[in-house]
Design an enzyme around this catalytic site. Structure first.
Site, PDB file in Angstrom:
ATOM      1  CE  LYS A 105      -3.850  -2.383   0.461  1.00  0.00           C
ATOM      2  NZ  LYS A 105      -4.940  -2.399  -0.531  1.00  0.00           N
TER       3      LYS A 105
ATOM      4  CE  LYS B 122      -4.607  -9.455  -3.124  1.00  0.00           C
ATOM      5  NZ  LYS B 122      -4.599  -8.237  -3.816  1.00  0.00           N
TER       6      LYS B 122
ATOM      7  CG  ASP C 150      -4.322  -3.730  -3.923  1.00  0.00           C
ATOM      8  OD1 ASP C 150      -4.034  -2.980  -2.976  1.00  0.00           O
ATOM      9  OD2 ASP C 150      -5.286  -4.522  -3.879  1.00  0.00           O
ATOM     10  CD  GLU C 151      -8.147  -4.166  -5.463  1.00  0.00           C
ATOM     11  OE1 GLU C 151      -7.418  -4.973  -4.838  1.00  0.00           O
ATOM     12  OE2 GLU C 151      -8.604  -3.131  -4.964  1.00  0.00           O
TER      13      GLU C 151
ATOM     14  CG  HIS D 209      -8.759  -9.313  -5.990  1.00  0.00           C
ATOM     15  ND1 HIS D 209      -9.920  -8.568  -5.974  1.00  0.00           N
ATOM     16  CD2 HIS D 209      -8.043  -8.899  -4.911  1.00  0.00           C
ATOM     17  CE1 HIS D 209      -9.884  -7.726  -4.946  1.00  0.00           C
ATOM     18  NE2 HIS D 209      -8.765  -7.910  -4.283  1.00  0.00           N
TER      19      HIS D 209
ATOM     20  CG  HIS E 204      -9.711 -12.226  -2.294  1.00  0.00           C
ATOM     21  ND1 HIS E 204      -9.190 -11.110  -1.691  1.00  0.00           N
ATOM     22  CD2 HIS E 204      -8.681 -12.790  -2.968  1.00  0.00           C
ATOM     23  CE1 HIS E 204      -7.898 -10.994  -1.992  1.00  0.00           C
ATOM     24  NE2 HIS E 204      -7.568 -12.004  -2.775  1.00  0.00           N
TER      25      HIS E 204
ATOM     26  CE  LYS F 103     -10.445  -2.837   2.158  1.00  0.00           C
ATOM     27  NZ  LYS F 103      -9.224  -2.185   1.673  1.00  0.00           N
TER      28      LYS F 103
ATOM     29  N   GLY G 141      -9.242  -7.864   3.399  1.00  0.00           N
ATOM     30  CA  GLY G 141     -10.012  -6.620   3.389  1.00  0.00           C
ATOM     31  C   GLY G 141     -10.178  -6.094   4.809  1.00  0.00           C
TER      32      GLY G 141
ATOM     33  CB  ALA H 254      -3.012  -8.098   6.448  1.00  0.00           C
TER      34      ALA H 254
HETATM   35  O1  3PG Z   1      -6.726  -6.671  -2.414  1.00  0.00           O
HETATM   36  C1  3PG Z   1      -7.020  -6.839  -1.221  1.00  0.00           C
HETATM   37  O2  3PG Z   1      -7.202  -7.955  -0.727  1.00  0.00           O
HETATM   38  C2  3PG Z   1      -7.194  -5.630  -0.349  1.00  0.00           C
HETATM   39  O3  3PG Z   1      -6.659  -4.539  -1.049  1.00  0.00           O
HETATM   40  C3  3PG Z   1      -6.613  -5.772   1.009  1.00  0.00           C
HETATM   41  O4  3PG Z   1      -6.164  -4.521   1.473  1.00  0.00           O
HETATM   42  P1  3PG Z   1      -6.344  -4.148   3.033  1.00  0.00           P
HETATM   43  O5  3PG Z   1      -5.809  -5.324   3.825  1.00  0.00           O
HETATM   44  O6  3PG Z   1      -5.529  -2.909   3.205  1.00  0.00           O
HETATM   45  O7  3PG Z   1      -7.805  -3.936   3.264  1.00  0.00           O
HETATM   46 MG    MG Z   2      -6.923  -4.820  -2.942  1.00  0.00          MG
END
Ligand code: 3PG
Ligand code: MG
Length: 416
Positions: A152, A178, A180-181, A270, A303, A311, A340, A362
């Site tokens: 991030k 990983k 990100d999407e 994802h 997922h 979240k 998430g 995470a």
């Molecule tokens: O792609 C994901 O799984 C999420 O972006 C996870 O991000 P977070 O752990 O910061 O919510």
């Molecule tokens: Mg993500």
């Protein structure tokens, strides 16, 4: 012979073992009876339409049958003959069972809740190459949850920065880095640069920790380009690829699965965009069915939510995970991914709700740690170890002071 949608309703019908059975919740339009609405669902999703048709021959062998209506529960069950479906084509199956009926005026709302997939349909699909075996066959996660992190900010880091974050997380104790999407091949972080930089850091982290580490490289892209990226991942020594399965579409996922078979690559799915049609309880396609589709198409992990600890809104994570592990005509299982809004303080409750046969992912819960990524990864790994040893998180703070810091910062709160 004339057929109309009433011909697609038969409450006496006993589904065949070879039928695909679908469970829908519906809200009939104001001017439609339940029987008519159920008939229209079966008709429009197989080979009928709104008007009466004059047909000859055995075309009705392809007709679906609404065989159960439970008005108080709002449920209609429909059986589809296997001959209706092109063997091995998920797009064609979904164009039947989740196509026009989602928008037809005969129902105000309709949701595809669950499917009972017959061997006749399942046998035409490859299913997962590895499933939960990735934990022992590719990683060193053994009987603990596999741990993953996503750098991030989710996009904006350079390839070098991305790989450095990966190194810190890998040496801190996660198994998988990983993408990100929405990180694919952008100018600030080109795909092949990120691939080579991250694998170099992976090799460094492996030699320092003595643990196998791997990378979930997001190959999401338009058709042919995506397959080229799968090939590139294999050429460089990846063990996994990641695909945004909803935004790429199921035909593309099936192509990637074929390509990954050639290379022995596992697929991380994802589900970004799934909530566009599974979040509103009265309409769309349930996450349960999306997970079923993904298993048939052959992803190894997907997922499925955090059982409301994170979240994102979730539907029945426990039930979906049970289905992904259940025996379905010999299909390999699928490793559920909890992701998430997760952080170390949530691990005891997460494992209590979902068990240990999962992957925990995470991002903010690692990189937002006051002492940085490596500390965040150690805190997550320590939380899993303490929980599996049956100890409270506090009991691990001597060995994992980073865990105590994480719990001080986030407690066991569920983020918004
Ligand atoms: O792609 C994901 O799984 C999420 O972006 C996870 O991000 P977070 O752990 O910061 O919510
Ligand atoms: Mg993500």
């Amino acid at each position: 012979m004339g057929i109309s949608y009433e011909d697609f309703l038969d409450r006496e019908y006993e589904p065949l073992a070879s039928d695909l059975r679908c469970r829908f919740s519906i809200e009939p339009a104001a001017d439609m009876s339940w029987a008519d609405a159920a008939g229209r669902v079966a008709s429009e999703s197989s080979n009928g339409t709104w008007a009466e048709l004059d047909v000859e021959g055995s075309v009705t062998d392809l007709s679906a049958t609404a065989y159960e209506i439970d008005e108080s529960a709002g449920i209609v069950e429909v059986a589809y003959p296997e001959a209706l479906f092109e063997p091995g084509s998920m797009p064609q199956i979904l164009s039947c069972i989740a196509g026009n009926i989602m928008g037809m005026k005969a129902v105000d709302r309709i949701r595809l809740l669950d499917c009972e997939w017959p061997a006749a349909v399942v046998d035409a699909f490859p299913g997962p190459q590895y499933g939960s075996a990735v934990k022992s066959e590719i990683l060193d996660a053994g009987d603990r949850p596999a741990l993953a992190t996503v750098p991030k900010p989710k996009v904006g880091l350079s390839s070098e920065q991305h790989a450095e974050v990966g190194y810190e997380a890998w040496v801190g104790g996660v198994d998988l880095l990983k993408d990100d999407e929405n990180l694919t091949d952008q100018s600030f972080n080109p795909f092949e640069d990120r691939l080579t930089e991250s694998l170099a850091q992976r090799d460094r982290a492996e030699s320092e920790t003595g643990e196998r580490k791997s990378y979930l490289l997001n190959v999401t892209a338009p058709g042919g380009e995506m397959l080229e990226r799968v090939d590139l991942a294999a050429e460089h020594g990846c063990e996994f690829v990641m695909v945004d399965v909803v935004t790429t579409g199921w035909a593309a996922v099936q192509q990637v699965r074929q390509r990954c078979e050639r290379h022995g690559l596992a697929i991380h799915a994802h589900r970004a965009m799934h909530a566009a049609f599974d979040r509103v309880p009265s309409h769309g396609v349930s996450m349960r069915v999306i997970a079923q589709i993904a298993r048939l198409c052959g992803v190894d992990h997907i997922h499925t939510g955090t059982a409301d600890l994170g979240k994102l809104e979730n539907e029945d994570t426990v039930g979906i995970n049970e289905w992904l592990r259940s025996d379905r005509h010999g299909l390999s299982d699928v490793l559920p991914v909890a992701s998430g809004g997760l952080h170390p303080g949530l691990v005891p409750e997460l494992l209590d709700r979902l068990g240990e046969e999962i992957m925990i992912q995470a991002g903010g819960g690692i990189h937002g740690h006051p002492d940085g990524t490596r500390a965040g990864a150690r805190a997550l790994r320590g939380a899993v170890e303490a929980t599996q040893d049956g100890r409270p998180l506090e009991a691990a703070s001597a060995e994992y002071p980073e865990l105590a810091t994480a719990v001080d910062k986030w407690g066991t709160a569920t983020p918004r």
